[in-house]
Scaffold this active site. Structure first.
Site, PDB file in Angstrom:
ATOM      1  N   HIS A 104      55.955  20.713  84.150  1.00 15.66           N
ATOM      2  CA  HIS A 104      57.075  19.748  84.155  1.00 15.66           C
ATOM      3  C   HIS A 104      58.441  20.415  83.936  1.00 15.66           C
ATOM      4  O   HIS A 104      59.366  19.779  83.409  1.00 15.66           O
ATOM      5  CB  HIS A 104      56.830  18.638  83.122  1.00 15.66           C
ATOM      6  CG  HIS A 104      56.729  19.102  81.698  1.00 15.66           C
ATOM      7  ND1 HIS A 104      55.765  18.656  80.821  1.00 15.66           N
ATOM      8  CD2 HIS A 104      57.477  19.978  80.976  1.00 15.66           C
ATOM      9  CE1 HIS A 104      55.935  19.227  79.646  1.00 15.66           C
ATOM     10  NE2 HIS A 104      56.971  20.029  79.709  1.00 15.66           N
ATOM     11  N   HIS A 145      60.613  16.214  74.409  1.00 14.70           N
ATOM     12  CA  HIS A 145      61.401  17.409  74.081  1.00 14.70           C
ATOM     13  C   HIS A 145      62.688  17.070  73.324  1.00 14.70           C
ATOM     14  O   HIS A 145      63.651  17.828  73.360  1.00 14.70           O
ATOM     15  CB  HIS A 145      61.766  18.169  75.351  1.00 14.70           C
ATOM     16  CG  HIS A 145      60.608  18.646  76.159  1.00 14.70           C
ATOM     17  ND1 HIS A 145      59.790  17.801  76.862  1.00 14.70           N
ATOM     18  CD2 HIS A 145      60.131  19.905  76.379  1.00 14.70           C
ATOM     19  CE1 HIS A 145      58.851  18.516  77.491  1.00 14.70           C
ATOM     20  NE2 HIS A 145      59.033  19.775  77.213  1.00 14.70           N
ATOM     21  N   HIS A 171      53.665  30.054  79.039  1.00 13.36           N
ATOM     22  CA  HIS A 171      55.088  30.380  79.043  1.00 13.36           C
ATOM     23  C   HIS A 171      55.619  30.456  77.624  1.00 13.36           C
ATOM     24  O   HIS A 171      55.082  29.845  76.709  1.00 13.36           O
ATOM     25  CB  HIS A 171      55.915  29.429  79.897  1.00 13.36           C
ATOM     26  CG  HIS A 171      55.978  27.985  79.464  1.00 13.36           C
ATOM     27  ND1 HIS A 171      54.884  27.168  79.334  1.00 13.36           N
ATOM     28  CD2 HIS A 171      57.052  27.197  79.177  1.00 13.36           C
ATOM     29  CE1 HIS A 171      55.271  25.944  78.996  1.00 13.36           C
ATOM     30  NE2 HIS A 171      56.587  25.944  78.888  1.00 13.36           N
ATOM     31  N   GLU A 206      51.590  23.374  75.458  1.00 20.24           N
ATOM     32  CA  GLU A 206      51.633  22.111  76.216  1.00 20.24           C
ATOM     33  C   GLU A 206      50.301  21.824  76.902  1.00 20.24           C
ATOM     34  O   GLU A 206      50.073  20.706  77.368  1.00 20.24           O
ATOM     35  CB  GLU A 206      52.771  22.149  77.239  1.00 20.24           C
ATOM     36  CG  GLU A 206      54.151  22.087  76.580  1.00 20.24           C
ATOM     37  CD  GLU A 206      55.289  22.142  77.577  1.00 20.24           C
ATOM     38  OE1 GLU A 206      56.411  21.814  77.182  1.00 20.24           O
ATOM     39  OE2 GLU A 206      55.078  22.542  78.742  1.00 20.24           O
TER      40      GLU A 206
HETATM   41 FE   LIG Z   1      57.958  21.290  78.282  1.00 20.92          FE
END
Ligand SMILES: [Fe+2]
Length: 295
Positions: A12, A59, A201, A248
């Site tokens: 995303h 977030h 990531h 995530e």
């Molecule tokens: Fe994210």
């Protein structure tokens, strides 16, 4: 009764929203990622879901570090997006299904998940970008009212931001509880499950830009048929293997948990990098035992 037809999971990353706004889908940098959605579009056109239950992490748009629930379920008539500061267009609101939301909340609490209940809830890019990828054009604020989003949503937020985070096992169980609740809902709905974020990531610190292709492949290979294998990893193990934001993947675990039947992978696209992130898109089919026997 409501039926769970399958699941889609997708990265995303906010820059995807910018690429969509600037029509860069066929640029050499973006093309390998966006082409991964061709199959998703065909699958959605064939399967015609009318509800998407979306596991994602906020977030800072709806929840911030001062008040951050481990699990929260939306129970609103509609969910709005707002400017998050990424320079991407604000998405059109998406309708909810409050009755299904409350049914899922009741099921979760009965299963001892004490969730936060949100009758007013903003959705951030972790919901709107996968939605815009699945249904191109629907997110535009000026999109024709005659062409609404083809699905209503139930957003389920999982904290992947502020430690301590829930474990992989806990998120798998959360998904299973949601799946059981959906399948006991009396309305004739075609429900798809969505998991967003990941894969490996890390955005900050000494390892900024960290990507672990081998571990991502291990996750993609196991989450379909053996998700329990992944529950052996602690959150700290996961950060080490997948990066600080690779956690995530908890959203993917919940998505997988909600697929209650025989699950098979119909599609996988894995592409490195999209904005320092290993981007992955998958489609999973969920077939009940009776359907398999009849096939
Ligand atoms: Fe994210």
């Amino acid at each position: 009764m409501a039926r769970i037809i399958g699941g889609v999971a997708s990265t995303h990353v906010p820059s995807i929203g910018k690429a969509i706004a600037e029509n860069k889908q066929n640029d050499p940098y973006w093309r390998p990622f966006f082409r991964g959605f061709d199959y998703v579009h065909d699958w959605l056109a064939r399967e015609k879901p009318n509800i998407a239950v979306v596991f994602y992490n906020d977030h800072g748009l709806n929840f911030f570090l001062d008040k951050l629930p481990t699990f929260a379920v939306g129970a609103a008539d509609q969910y709005r997006n707002e400017d998050e500061g990424w320079g991407i267009p604000v998405s059109r609101a998406i309708a909810g299904h409050p009755a299904l939301s409350w049914h899922i909340i009741n099921g979760l609490v009965a299963d001892e998940f004490d969730v936060t209940m949100c009758q007013d809830m903003l959705i951030d890019h972790a919901v709107t970008i996968p939605m815009a990828l699945m249904w191109p054009g629907a997110a535009a604020a000026k999109a024709s009212p005659a062409k609404p989003w083809p699905v209503r949503i139930v957003p389920v937020e999982i904290n992947t931001v502020q430690h301590p985070l829930p474990s992989l096992a806990r998120c798998l169980k959360l998904g299973r509880s949601v799946g059981r609740a959906i399948e006991s809902y009396p309305e004739n709905l075609r429900v798809m499950i969505v998991g967003t974020g990941g894969l490996s990531h890390q955005l900050d610190g000494k390892r900024a830009g960290f990507i672990n292709k081998e571990f991502d492949r291990f996750c993609l290979d196991h989450v379909v048929g053996e998700p329990e294998v992944l529950t052996r990893y602690s959150i700290h193990d996961w950060v080490e293997q997948s990066g600080a934001q690779g956690v995530e993947f908890l959203n993917w675990m919940a998505m997988r948990g909600a697929l209650t039947g025989q699950v098979s992978e119909l599609h996988r696209n894995y592409h490195i990098p999209i904005s320092n992130t290993a981007a992955a898109t998958v489609v999973y089919e969920n077939r009940k035992e009776a359907e398999r026997k009849a096939a």
